[in-house]
Design a protein around this motif. Structure first.
Motif, PDB file in Angstrom:
ATOM      1  N   LEU A  45       0.866  -1.217  -0.018  1.00  0.00           N
ATOM      2  CA  LEU A  45      -0.147  -0.036   0.030  1.00  0.00           C
ATOM      3  C   LEU A  45       0.804   1.077   0.007  1.00  0.00           C
ATOM      4  O   LEU A  45       0.208   2.241  -0.124  1.00  0.00           O
ATOM      5  CB  LEU A  45      -0.979  -0.017   1.227  1.00  0.00           C
ATOM      6  N   ALA A  46       2.275   0.901   0.276  1.00  0.00           N
ATOM      7  CA  ALA A  46       2.986   2.400   0.406  1.00  0.00           C
ATOM      8  C   ALA A  46       3.659   2.508  -0.899  1.00  0.00           C
ATOM      9  O   ALA A  46       4.203   3.533  -1.258  1.00  0.00           O
ATOM     10  CB  ALA A  46       4.191   2.002   1.267  1.00  0.00           C
ATOM     11  N   ASN A  47       3.504   1.468  -2.112  1.00  0.00           N
ATOM     12  CA  ASN A  47       3.789   1.756  -3.305  1.00  0.00           C
ATOM     13  C   ASN A  47       2.926   1.841  -4.038  1.00  0.00           C
ATOM     14  O   ASN A  47       1.754   1.209  -4.487  1.00  0.00           O
ATOM     15  CB  ASN A  47       4.329   0.004  -3.632  1.00  0.00           C
ATOM     16  N   PRO A  48       2.828   3.177  -4.684  1.00  0.00           N
ATOM     17  CA  PRO A  48       1.709   3.614  -5.698  1.00  0.00           C
ATOM     18  C   PRO A  48       1.628   2.661  -6.798  1.00  0.00           C
ATOM     19  O   PRO A  48       0.448   2.931  -7.657  1.00  0.00           O
ATOM     20  CB  PRO A  48       2.268   5.141  -6.028  1.00  0.00           C
ATOM     21  N   VAL A  49       2.484   1.751  -7.405  1.00  0.00           N
ATOM     22  CA  VAL A  49       2.324   0.973  -8.356  1.00  0.00           C
ATOM     23  C   VAL A  49       2.267  -0.539  -8.248  1.00  0.00           C
ATOM     24  O   VAL A  49       2.686  -1.332  -9.075  1.00  0.00           O
ATOM     25  CB  VAL A  49       3.374   1.310  -9.468  1.00  0.00           C
ATOM     26  N   ALA A  50       2.020  -0.706  -7.088  1.00  0.00           N
ATOM     27  CA  ALA A  50       1.766  -2.365  -6.549  1.00  0.00           C
ATOM     28  C   ALA A  50       0.638  -2.945  -7.331  1.00  0.00           C
ATOM     29  O   ALA A  50      -0.438  -2.240  -7.497  1.00  0.00           O
ATOM     30  CB  ALA A  50       1.597  -2.264  -5.133  1.00  0.00           C
ATOM     31  N   SER A  51       0.917  -4.179  -7.694  1.00  0.00           N
ATOM     32  CA  SER A  51      -0.339  -4.669  -8.282  1.00  0.00           C
ATOM     33  C   SER A  51      -1.324  -5.329  -7.087  1.00  0.00           C
ATOM     34  O   SER A  51      -1.527  -6.375  -6.889  1.00  0.00           O
ATOM     35  CB  SER A  51       0.126  -5.979  -9.085  1.00  0.00           C
ATOM     36  N   MET A 163      10.855   4.972  -6.780  1.00  0.00           N
ATOM     37  CA  MET A 163      10.994   4.821  -5.316  1.00  0.00           C
ATOM     38  C   MET A 163      11.849   3.511  -4.902  1.00  0.00           C
ATOM     39  O   MET A 163      12.158   2.725  -5.960  1.00  0.00           O
ATOM     40  CB  MET A 163       9.673   4.318  -4.672  1.00  0.00           C
ATOM     41  N   HIS A 164      12.537   3.326  -3.847  1.00  0.00           N
ATOM     42  CA  HIS A 164      12.893   2.242  -3.238  1.00  0.00           C
ATOM     43  C   HIS A 164      12.474   1.572  -2.366  1.00  0.00           C
ATOM     44  O   HIS A 164      11.895   1.979  -1.498  1.00  0.00           O
ATOM     45  CB  HIS A 164      14.578   2.645  -2.816  1.00  0.00           C
ATOM     46  N   GLN A 165      12.112   0.189  -2.228  1.00  0.00           N
ATOM     47  CA  GLN A 165      11.528  -0.485  -0.924  1.00  0.00           C
ATOM     48  C   GLN A 165      12.189  -1.767  -0.745  1.00  0.00           C
ATOM     49  O   GLN A 165      12.580  -2.524  -1.672  1.00  0.00           O
ATOM     50  CB  GLN A 165      10.029  -0.673  -1.571  1.00  0.00           C
ATOM     51  N   GLY A 166      12.199  -1.924   0.495  1.00  0.00           N
ATOM     52  CA  GLY A 166      12.848  -2.992   0.954  1.00  0.00           C
ATOM     53  C   GLY A 166      11.873  -3.447   2.202  1.00  0.00           C
ATOM     54  O   GLY A 166      10.794  -2.816   2.487  1.00  0.00           O
ATOM     55  N   LYS A 167      11.928  -4.687   2.699  1.00  0.00           N
ATOM     56  CA  LYS A 167      10.951  -5.139   3.875  1.00  0.00           C
ATOM     57  C   LYS A 167      10.757  -4.091   4.761  1.00  0.00           C
ATOM     58  O   LYS A 167      11.734  -3.793   5.622  1.00  0.00           O
ATOM     59  CB  LYS A 167      11.300  -6.385   4.225  1.00  0.00           C
ATOM     60  N   GLY A 168       9.653  -3.201   4.899  1.00  0.00           N
ATOM     61  CA  GLY A 168       9.347  -2.445   6.049  1.00  0.00           C
ATOM     62  C   GLY A 168       9.762  -1.054   5.826  1.00  0.00           C
ATOM     63  O   GLY A 168       9.553  -0.151   6.570  1.00  0.00           O
ATOM     64  N   LEU A 169      10.486  -0.825   4.736  1.00  0.00           N
ATOM     65  CA  LEU A 169      10.932   0.658   4.397  1.00  0.00           C
ATOM     66  C   LEU A 169      10.656   0.826   2.958  1.00  0.00           C
ATOM     67  O   LEU A 169      10.895   0.301   1.766  1.00  0.00           O
ATOM     68  CB  LEU A 169      12.307   0.796   4.743  1.00  0.00           C
ATOM     69  N   SER A 170       9.951   2.157   2.815  1.00  0.00           N
ATOM     70  CA  SER A 170       9.688   2.721   1.330  1.00  0.00           C
ATOM     71  C   SER A 170       9.841   4.104   1.454  1.00  0.00           C
ATOM     72  O   SER A 170       9.692   4.789   2.259  1.00  0.00           O
ATOM     73  CB  SER A 170       8.070   2.405   1.232  1.00  0.00           C
TER      74      SER A 170
END
Length: 276
Positions: A45-51, A163-170
């Motif tokens: 949900l923090a990723n605007p382009v998540a599927s 964006m950069h995303q790792g587990k728990g950090l966006s």
């Protein structure tokens, strides 16, 4: 009737705020029912382009706007619908339809209620991990039901997400630039840049903490509106429905005197469909 509708809109906002705050506080107890996927959902949900299909209802209330000390309540209906184009490429469509109830914005003792202009964005997003990219067109659609709530212009321009995303950090930003290309010739042209820079951290329970800065640049009017918005949120369930709640103060940093509020609040309820 105007006074009644304005009272109802404010009551709805504070009810949404209280409802959201209650669920954010109780999320630590509710989240374990969602299992290990709660943090994964918070990251998506923090990723605007998540599927991921979601339908956020973003409630915004701002006070102390302009020379008449006006107030404005906006509920943005913001469905996000992904389409799988290939094994490695998704098309993420994002829609924003604002419903506005405002008082003392256009003059003393004035009131407007109705739809504002819609914004539709389509991101072509390759499936990647770590660094995430999205690019595509953004459209301004003149859906306003009152001439004082919209531009009466159709607009188009580019949009981008990095964006950069790792587990728990966006961390990243989303931006668009829209120019008007058609519409009422008697109205001012639309030439506006918008960006949101965001940072969020999620937890195993599905709770999250974040902050974003929203910047709107009106090139023709030569004005810049900036707000800083810390937030707290949680992924939980209402019955069998997965939802996300978030609350955020809206802290104005700078802006033109006719549109910069003294302060504001935001409450978000998002319906999430993780199995889609």
């Amino acid at each position: 009737m105007k006074r009644i509708s304005y009272y109802i809109s404010h009551k709805l906002f504070f009810s949404a705020l209280f409802f959201t705050f209650s669920f954010v506080i109780s999320a630590q107890e509710a989240a374990p029912k969602a299992g290990a996927s709660a943090q994964e959902l918070a990251d998506k949900l923090a990723n605007p382009v998540a599927s991921l299909i979601s339908v956020p209802l973003q409630n915004n209330l701002n006070y102390g706007i302009g020379p008449f000390n006006g107030s404005k309540y906006i509920i943005n209906i913001q469905p996000v619908i992904p389409f799988k184009l290939t094994e490695n490429l998704n098309l993420i469509t994002r829609y924003i339809l604002p419903v506005v109830d405002q008082r003392d914005i256009t003059g003393n003792n004035t009131h407007q209620f109705g739809l504002s202009d819609a914004t539709v964005t389509a991101f072509f997003a390759p499936k990647t991990k770590g660094l995430i990219l999205g690019i595509g067109p953004a459209f301004l659609i003149p859906t306003a039901t009152d001439e004082l709530l919209g531009t009466e212009k159709f607009g188009v321009g580019p949009s981008v997400l990095v964006m950069h995303q790792g587990k728990g950090l966006s961390v990243g930003f989303i931006a668009n630039q829209i120019w008007s290309v058609a519409g009422n010739e008697d109205r001012a042209d639309f030439n506006q840049f918008y960006t949101q820079i965001f940072l969020s951290h999620s937890y195993k329970s599905g709770a999250s903490l974040g902050v974003n800065a929203e910047i709107t640049q009106n090139w023709d009017a030569k004005t810049t509106l900036i707000s800083l918005n810390p937030s707290i949120g949680a992924v939980t369930k209402l019955g069998d429905q997965v939802v996300q709640f978030a609350i955020s103060p809206l802290i104005p940093i700078t802006g033109p005197s006719e549109s910069k509020p003294d302060w504001g609040l935001r409450a978000i309820l998002a319906f999430v469909f993780p199995g889609s």
